[in-house]
Scaffold this motif. Sequence first.
Motif, short mmCIF file in Angstrom:
data_model
loop_
_atom_site.label_atom_id
_atom_site.label_comp_id
_atom_site.label_asym_id
_atom_site.label_seq_id
_atom_site.Cartn_x
_atom_site.Cartn_y
_atom_site.Cartn_z
N GLN A 98 0.81 -1.21 0.00
CA GLN A 98 0.00 0.00 0.00
C GLN A 98 0.85 1.27 0.00
O GLN A 98 0.34 2.37 0.21
CB GLN A 98 -0.93 0.02 1.22
CG GLN A 98 -1.96 -1.10 1.22
CD GLN A 98 -2.88 -1.04 2.43
OE1 GLN A 98 -2.90 -0.06 3.18
NE2 GLN A 98 -3.65 -2.08 2.64
N ARG A 148 -0.29 4.37 -1.99
CA ARG A 148 -1.31 5.26 -1.45
C ARG A 148 -0.68 6.38 -0.63
O ARG A 148 -1.07 7.54 -0.73
CB ARG A 148 -2.29 4.46 -0.58
CG ARG A 148 -2.96 3.32 -1.34
CD ARG A 148 -3.92 2.54 -0.46
NE ARG A 148 -4.38 1.34 -1.14
CZ ARG A 148 -5.29 0.52 -0.66
NH1 ARG A 148 -5.85 0.77 0.52
NH2 ARG A 148 -5.66 -0.56 -1.34
N TYR A 194 -3.19 4.87 -5.92
CA TYR A 194 -3.87 3.57 -5.93
C TYR A 194 -3.50 2.77 -7.18
O TYR A 194 -3.31 1.55 -7.13
CB TYR A 194 -5.38 3.76 -5.86
CG TYR A 194 -5.89 4.07 -4.48
CD1 TYR A 194 -6.19 3.03 -3.58
CD2 TYR A 194 -6.08 5.36 -4.04
CE1 TYR A 194 -6.64 3.29 -2.30
CE2 TYR A 194 -6.54 5.65 -2.76
CZ TYR A 194 -6.83 4.61 -1.89
OH TYR A 194 -7.26 4.87 -0.63
#
Length: 457
Positions: free
Chosen positions: A137, A140, A326
């Motif tokens: 992630q 992000r 994303y």
Amino acid sequence: MNKTASDGLPVPQRYGAIVTIILGIAMAVLDGAIANVALPTIAGDLNASPAASIWIVNAYQIAIVISLLSLAFLGDMFGYRRIYKIGLVVFTFASLACALSDSLLTLTIARVAQGFGGAALMSVNTALIRLIYPPQQLGRGMGINSFVVAVSSAASPTIAAGILSVASWQWLFLINVPLGVISLVLALRFLPPNGARSNSPRFDVPSAVMNALTFGLLISALSGFAQGQSRTLVMAEIGVMLVAGFFFVRRQLQLPVPLLPIDLLRIPIFSLSICTSICSFCAQMLALVSLPFFLQTILGRSEVETGLLLTPWPLATMVMAPLAGYLIERVHAGLLGALGMVVMACGLFALAWLPAAPADWAIIWPMILCGAGFGLFQSPNNHTIISSAPRQRSGGASGMLGTARLLGQSIGAALVALLFNLNGDAGTHASLLLAGTLATIAAIVSGLRVTQPRAQA
């Protein structure tokens, strides 16, 4: 590897940590340009000449660029959270000193201290994001960071004008005091620990001095050229910079862990990403510095109208940067970056070829393209810069990311001055054509990264 390092922070703490990063980096980036709008007022209040008042801006920028890599290195040695907290304290107290300054000299000294604090925040912010988010992630977190940096940089004149419409110039700096205190409280509670490394390399003082001379003189020469300073002085600064730079690079090649991360520049995807970052920020500065002259001088728009017509750029970046963060989890960063720079180049060329009396919409839609393309490019590019470096060199990668941005912005501002000197009222047209060309080059270089393996955090 401990859980914090490998898996990021648990969700409640992660949100608090990223808010801390957002507040700190927004303050540091905003203060790079927020004083520009108020320079005439500040110069009048402090009985300073317009030429001398330029040091209110230069002192901050030079302090950042001469200390950024050194502070990033210290972050690798002693922990990113520690450097970040020290930066918040220095930045907050220096902001208070700026607001209380009663002369150009005291304000300039306070701005130098504020620059050192801002450099501490910029030097390790992306390294901290690598600890805050789990590897899958990380995009992000980089998207949020890119969004904050891009919007803060582009919107600083608008924010400054808003503050000055209701308060004195001192509030440009005073507003940092409560924000700095809040950020420090959040940092103490939420930022992830990473202690001093047991095998950390020794900090090389001669390298730090040569780094300061090389980058400080480069920014000073570019700024002096842009402001029409003596050619002799500018050439002397460039000469000393080249000598210092030669010995600086030679010393870095002899060190196992250099201050200037030449070891990281040997990683192809890292060096390609740094090049595209410099080109993109140079293109952005070419456009954002030259466009107000065109809108006000040639088209006769008011300052308010000019601000409104420039606003679609940061708004589009606000939308695209988190989205790109994303997408990086699914699409190669080189492809996303190339697409973003192509979109930005289309917007820049459309602005360069505006008709003699364009309607508002003819200006707005290319601005949207520029902002959207810039946002689509920055998040994946920054993600690649950080994740392609070894984890223990995250500070060095973070420092290079900030240095690339400052170099691009400084070169862009100097090129605007050169093109206006050479082309007069056609300077904006030449600046936008050059910006579009740089964005195209960045798109090509970014596309080359598709042949490289995807960076693994």
